[in-house]
Design a protein around this motif. Structure first.
Motif, mmCIF file in Angstrom:
data_model
loop_
_atom_site.group_PDB
_atom_site.id
_atom_site.type_symbol
_atom_site.label_atom_id
_atom_site.label_comp_id
_atom_site.label_asym_id
_atom_site.label_seq_id
_atom_site.Cartn_x
_atom_site.Cartn_y
_atom_site.Cartn_z
ATOM 1 N N TYR A 91 13.050 -13.021 13.612
ATOM 2 C CA TYR A 91 11.843 -13.368 12.867
ATOM 3 C C TYR A 91 11.593 -12.318 11.793
ATOM 4 N N CYS A 92 11.220 -12.795 10.597
ATOM 5 C CA CYS A 92 11.192 -11.954 9.398
ATOM 6 C C CYS A 92 9.794 -11.417 9.106
ATOM 7 N N SER A 93 9.780 -10.360 8.326
ATOM 8 C CA SER A 93 8.553 -9.777 7.783
ATOM 9 C C SER A 93 8.874 -9.231 6.403
ATOM 10 N N ASN A 94 7.843 -8.838 5.671
ATOM 11 C CA ASN A 94 8.096 -8.321 4.325
ATOM 12 C C ASN A 94 6.896 -7.529 3.823
ATOM 13 N N ILE A 95 7.196 -6.520 3.018
ATOM 14 C CA ILE A 95 6.160 -5.736 2.355
ATOM 15 C C ILE A 95 6.674 -5.348 0.968
ATOM 16 N N ILE A 96 5.775 -5.350 0.006
ATOM 17 C CA ILE A 96 6.098 -4.969 -1.378
ATOM 18 C C ILE A 96 5.027 -4.000 -1.846
ATOM 19 N N ARG A 97 5.443 -2.847 -2.338
ATOM 20 C CA ARG A 97 4.507 -1.861 -2.856
ATOM 21 C C ARG A 97 5.040 -1.279 -4.157
ATOM 22 N N THR A 98 4.085 -0.914 -5.018
ATOM 23 C CA THR A 98 4.410 -0.272 -6.290
ATOM 24 C C THR A 98 3.755 1.100 -6.320
ATOM 25 N N LEU A 99 4.570 2.141 -6.476
ATOM 26 C CA LEU A 99 4.063 3.505 -6.604
ATOM 27 C C LEU A 99 4.002 3.873 -8.082
ATOM 28 N N LEU A 100 2.906 4.484 -8.485
ATOM 29 C CA LEU A 100 2.670 4.809 -9.896
ATOM 30 C C LEU A 100 2.595 6.321 -10.056
ATOM 31 N N VAL A 101 3.494 6.859 -10.890
ATOM 32 C CA VAL A 101 3.523 8.293 -11.163
ATOM 33 C C VAL A 101 2.848 8.540 -12.505
ATOM 34 N N ASN A 102 1.761 9.320 -12.455
ATOM 35 C CA ASN A 102 0.965 9.637 -13.662
ATOM 36 C C ASN A 102 0.609 8.386 -14.459
ATOM 37 N N PRO A 103 0.015 7.372 -13.836
ATOM 38 C CA PRO A 103 -0.329 6.166 -14.610
ATOM 39 C C PRO A 103 -1.537 6.426 -15.512
ATOM 40 N N ASP A 104 -1.497 5.896 -16.724
ATOM 41 C CA ASP A 104 -2.666 6.013 -17.592
ATOM 42 C C ASP A 104 -3.683 4.934 -17.220
ATOM 43 N N THR A 105 -4.815 4.957 -17.862
ATOM 44 C CA THR A 105 -5.900 4.036 -17.506
ATOM 45 C C THR A 105 -5.498 2.584 -17.762
ATOM 46 N N PHE A 106 -4.646 2.353 -18.763
ATOM 47 C CA PHE A 106 -4.221 0.992 -19.063
ATOM 48 C C PHE A 106 -3.376 0.424 -17.909
ATOM 49 N N VAL A 107 -2.439 1.216 -17.390
ATOM 50 C CA VAL A 107 -1.606 0.773 -16.273
ATOM 51 C C VAL A 107 -2.444 0.629 -15.003
ATOM 52 N N GLN A 108 -3.356 1.556 -14.794
ATOM 53 C CA GLN A 108 -4.212 1.467 -13.609
ATOM 54 C C GLN A 108 -5.086 0.222 -13.645
#
Length: 1003
Positions: A292-309
């Motif tokens: 039986y399957c599971s899944n997780i997706i995450r995005t880590l942001l290094v020094n994101p500016d306000t536009f990316v945040q």
């Protein structure tokens, strides 16, 4: 009902819920509609042919087979008709399928017929039988098949060739079978929850930390290398915990790590060989446990500016909105359209950048395309369906980026969720994904210096990933300015000490407020009149009878039954002399040793009292407690029942189980289930709080006289057989535990000891391996078993902690101060830090000292005056630094010492008083006798004392002895008295002694 048979070390498997799924398949087929409302095509038979292709990971044929039988079997033909079921495979696979045939009547399915393949590969005769069965079912024309499943192999090609020219119509039933499998049972949900938890653990404990270390150390690591490490870590018990069958644990797909401007928001993407770039990092993977399957997706942001945040926060809000929309009964296309509408209102420019679907149903197959959240899927979501729900933005451009790799970026988040009836979905991959939790902010050296100068009392936001240095980013717990682990542990213990005293004081005050001021003594009158006497045959026959209703023992005395209330019985002893057994009953009577306040039960002291009664009999025998009883353990809806081969039965209700443990046979000669009960049960005329069921997995004793050779075939075969037995029993016991957890709906959860955290100790007579679990400290291999519940522990005190000793003792003080403390002796000194670290992680306060304390007296003092105890500092008297705080504290601190000092120190105090009075009385003795007494009292003198004596001799010779020595003697005697009254304050003593010497020299 699940059964586990433990007979002579053999495990017998009976049918389980998977066999009942055959019944669900036939019910949907006959009704023409699945449970979710999907129409079932009208077919005369269902034909499934599975070949041998290891490259095929997901397909409908394998999924249906796993769903029905729990295993995937290659090179097999399965034919389902309304009147019969047919299997064709090799002999070993047919033997496995016979368990379904044996229970066909119990699960109400058509007759099952089994066909064994010929070894020469010529299966024409069996093929003809199968085709004949297809033609004789209903109209014999339409076959339900999975049109996309194509398997290679001579066996499958021969079967396809045999079907040619038979005029069968193939009807694809992939979508209806997908709908049938999408609604998960409780047992399936339990497995998927475990798979999701392991996915989250690997992400939080390994992948995220690895990425942080790479950034902190400015390492160059390829995406593919990091993905391979995740693939290995997912089967490491260090990250997924103990008690997981790693042989059934895989990744759903190769982990995907992407950064540096090259992104593909598809699960068919691969981790390339480019180095990890410190910008936008997308991580995607999932654990597959027991298929039986599971899944997780995450995005880590290094020094994101306000536009990316801002874009990332929009994506999180969109997913949270979909969580509230996805409910049972809503069409999947409406879910997708609601998400697009939400995005149009919030960020219309980003609608075109969104992924083309927002998820799909997952389970045995990772992706079910017919149940995807897209604009064209009209199927409805149903309760207990599990979705991989994700949202992503691709092709985004950051014009303020410093380099090309940061200019193009994508954002992607996803979780595994369960659909509910009239409520938002339940999140199974519970890992925080806010910007505070995934943002990694790098700081210049100047910024770091300013931050150090600022007040550190401003709390940093929790779980924000903060680093130091231009190329440095670490978690809060890994800052280079952090203190050492020992200092952290001490600080944590100080916080726990404050909490402990406050909580204990509040708990005792609540208990005292609920108690009555006076203790009500029960009457010791058995019966108020003769009519209440039991009319039992044993009473009439003048036998000893126990009346439990009135708490009375009826004894035959001089031919009459005489009742005695149990409160009048002091003790009972039994002895065997020759052919006779003697039963002696001692009673309370005036003059006997009694508890405080119990003497008032004798209202008439002039009456005649019975002191003791002795009975002799040849019929009384030693009850004989059973040591090893072979039998069967069964799990029912409300409890366990153990039936021995001789007919004895032991029933254990689920609601009476405080802790359930499963200890595998790793490093042990037995595999066992252990139950620690809330209330004792009667078995063998004795009460038991611990019940254990075990099976031996090898020879516990070895014949040393037998000649053995390392290449002896018999020994090698025996070792192989033992390994196979270990694996078989381990799998069987785990399966039984999981079924019990499913039946009880997690009311009973089996805990497994962490062997790697164990340490040796002697809770009773022998030294054993004490192993922590998630909530207890246990040992099961030696009897009696040892179980300490950590929730009930107030604090732990280490005794005899000295570098000169090899061992120390460990004392558990419970929150219930009436409960006797538990002492573990002879723990090796090199395990002290190991035990401290474990207790600190469990948030348990610990203290240490060099002496063994009189705990019975300490607990009695606390119970006599709990308010005064906590007003005087509570448990702080156990702190190692309490001596320094009390030094110079006056009479008040010395009084505290007198209350809580062990008995040996109290005896020293008494001796000090005697010595002091003796010194005062000796002042009138002449100088020669004083010198002699002084010499006898002091032994083991140091150089300064010898120097002082030499000085006195010189003074005596010069004729000034009398005046000088009288003043010196008085100071000496005063010091001798103070020396014995405060033996704990050694530093203060040495200073006073040096001061007295200086005064003597001046004089």
């Amino acid at each position: 009902m699940s059964k586990l048979f433990l007979i002579d070390g053999k495990f017998i498997h009976v049918y389980n819920s998977q066999d009942l799924r055959v019944k669900r398949l036939y019910a949907a087929w006959k009704d023409g509609r699945t449970e979710s409302g999907e129409p079932f095509p009208k077919v005369d038979a269902i034909c499934i042919a599975i070949g041998n292709d290891n490259s095929v990971l997901y397909c409908k044929s394998l999924s249906l087979q796993i769903w029905l039988f729990g295993y995937d079997i290659n090179d097999v033909i399965m034919i389902f008709t309304l009147n019969s079921i047919h299997f064709m495979a090799s002999r070993k696979k047919i033997d496995f399928l016979r368990q379904v045939e044996q229970h066909k009547n119990e699960i109400a399915v058509p007759p099952i017929k089994l066909y064994i393949r010929n070894k020469d590969g010529n299966d024409k005769e069996n093929f003809d039988k199968l085709i004949s069965a297809l033609k004789n079912c209903n109209n014999g024309k339409s076959l339900g098949v999975f049109s996309k499943d194509k398997f290679p192999g001579a066996f499958i090609e021969a079967w396809n060739e045999a079907l040619k020219g038979k005029n069968f119509e193939n009807v694809d039933i992939s979508s209806v079978i997908a709908s049938l499998l999408s609604i998960k049972e409780e047992s399936e949900l339990l497995i998927m929850k475990k798979a999701c938890q392991m996915t989250v653990d690997v992400y939080q404990k390994y992948l995220r930390d690895q990425i942080m270390d790479i950034i902190d150390s400015d390492k160059k690591v390829k995406h593919s290398k990091l993905a391979d490490c995740v693939d290995i870590a997912i089967t490491n018990e260090k990250y997924i915990g103990n008690g997981v069958d790693t042989t059934q644990l895989y990744t759903c797909y190769p982990p995907i790590i992407q950064s540096g401007g090259n992104y593909s928001l598809k699960f068919s993407a691969t981790s390339d060989k480019n180095n990890l770039h410190f910008g936008v990092i997308i991580c995607s993977f999932g654990a597959r446990y027991k298929m039986y399957c599971s899944n997780i997706i995450r995005t880590l942001l290094v020094n994101p500016d306000t536009f990316v945040q801002d874009n990332y926060n929009f994506l999180v809000d969109l997913q949270e909105y979909l969580f509230t929309i996805l409910k049972s009964g809503i069409r999947l296309c409406d879910v997708y359209n609601s998400g697009i509408k939400f995005a149009t209102e919030k960020k219309p420019k980003l609608v075109d950048k969104l992924t083309k679907n927002f998820g799909f149903v997952t389970g045995i197959e990772f992706r079910e395309n017919s149940l995807s959240i897209t604009s064209k899927t009209t199927a409805c979501a149903r309760k207990n369906q599990v979705f991989n729900l994700y949202v992503g933005l691709s092709g985004l451009i950051n014009n303020s980026a410093e380099n090309k790799q940061c200019k193009n970026y994508s954002l992607f988040i996803g979780d595994t969720v369960v659909v509910n009836e009239n409520a938002p979905v339940t999140l199974l991959t519970n890992s925080k994904k806010g910007i505070k939790n995934v943002g990694i902010f790098l700081k210049d050296d100047s910024e770091e210096e300013q931050e150090e100068e600022s007040e550190k009392e401003n709390e940093p936001k929790q779980e924000q990933l903060v680093g130091r240095g231009k190329r440095s980013a670490v978690l809060d717990s890994k800052l280079r300015t952090d203190t050492s682990s020992e200092e952290k542990r001490k600080q944590h213990q100080k916080d726990l000490a404050i909490q402990l005293n406050e909580q204990a004081r509040q708990r005792l005050s609540e208990q005292s407020s609920g108690k009555e001021s006076t203790k009500i003594r029960k009457s010791n009158v058995s019966y108020k009149n003769h009519d209440q006497m039991p009319n039992e045959s044993d009473v009439k026959e003048l036998k000893i009878f126990v009346d439990r209703k009135y708490e009375t023992v009826i004894l035959p005395i001089f031919g009459l039954p005489v009742p005695f209330h149990i409160s009048t019985i002091k003790n009972i002893s039994q002895s065997v002399e020759g052919d006779y057994t003697y039963l002696r009953i001692n009673f309370f009577h005036p003059g006997a040793t009694m508890a405080r306040g119990e003497g008032s039960q004798f209202l008439n002291l002039e009456a005649t009292f019975t002191k003791e009664v002795t009975y002799r009999s040849t019929n009384i025998r030693e009850p004989g407690e059973p040591q090893i009883i072979t039998g069967i353990l069964e799990a029912h809806t409300n409890g366990f029942r153990y039936t021995s081969v001789r007919g004895d039965k032991v029933d254990i209700l689920y609601n009476n189980i405080k802790h359930a443990f499963f200890q595998p046979c790793d490093g042990e000669m037995i595999i066992l289930l252990h139950f620690h009960l809330k209330h004792a049960i009667m078995f063998g005329k004795k009460k038991h709080l611990d019940v254990q069921f075990y099976t031996e997995v090898g020879e516990i004793t070895t014949d040393l006289g037998k000649h053995q050779h390392m290449h002896d075939r018999d020994d090698l075969a025996a070792e192989q057989a033992e390994r196979e037995l270990r694996m078989k029993l381990k799998t069987a016991f785990k399966s039984f535990c999981e079924k019990v957890e499913t039946v009880t709906k997690q009311e009973i959860e089996f805990d497994t000891p962490f062997r790697e955290l164990g340490f040796p100790g002697a809770p009773y007579r022998s030294t054993v391996l004490l192993q922590p679990t998630s909530g207890c400290l246990v040992n099961f291999t030696e009897w009696p078993p040892f179980v300490v519940t950590l929730e009930d522990v107030e604090l732990v005190h280490f005794e005899r902690v000295q570098f000169s000793l090899k061992n120390f003792d460990m004392v558990f003080v419970f929150k219930d101060y009436h409960q006797k403390v538990v002492v573990i002796n002879a723990i090796p000194m090199n395990m002290l830090d190991h035990v401290k670290e474990w207790l600190n992680q469990c948030d348990i306060r610990y203290t240490e000292g060099i002496q063994s304390l009189n705990w019975a007296k300490i607990m009695k003092t606390i119970l006599d005056d709990p308010e005064g105890f906590f007003e005087n500092g509570g448990w702080s008297f156990l702190d190692p630094g309490s001596d320094e705080d009390e030094e110079g504290g006056g009479d008040e601190s010395s009084n505290e010492d007198e209350v809580y000092e062990p008995s040996d120190l109290e005896s020293e105090e008494e001796e000090s008083d005697e010595d002091s009075s003796y010194s005062e009385a000796s002042e009138d003795i002449d100088s020669e006798e004083e010198a002699e007494l002084d010499s006898d009292e002091e032994s083991g003198k140091d150089w300064s004392d010898l120097e002082e004596e030499a000085m006195k001799d010189d003074m005596q010779r010069t004729g000034d002895f009398n005046d000088e020595y009288s003043s010196s003697k008085k100071g000496k005697n005063e010091y001798s008295s103070s020396k014995k009254s405060k033996s704990r304050h050694s530093s203060g003593k040495s200073k006073n002694r040096d001061y007295d010497r200086k005064q003597s020299r001046k004089k």
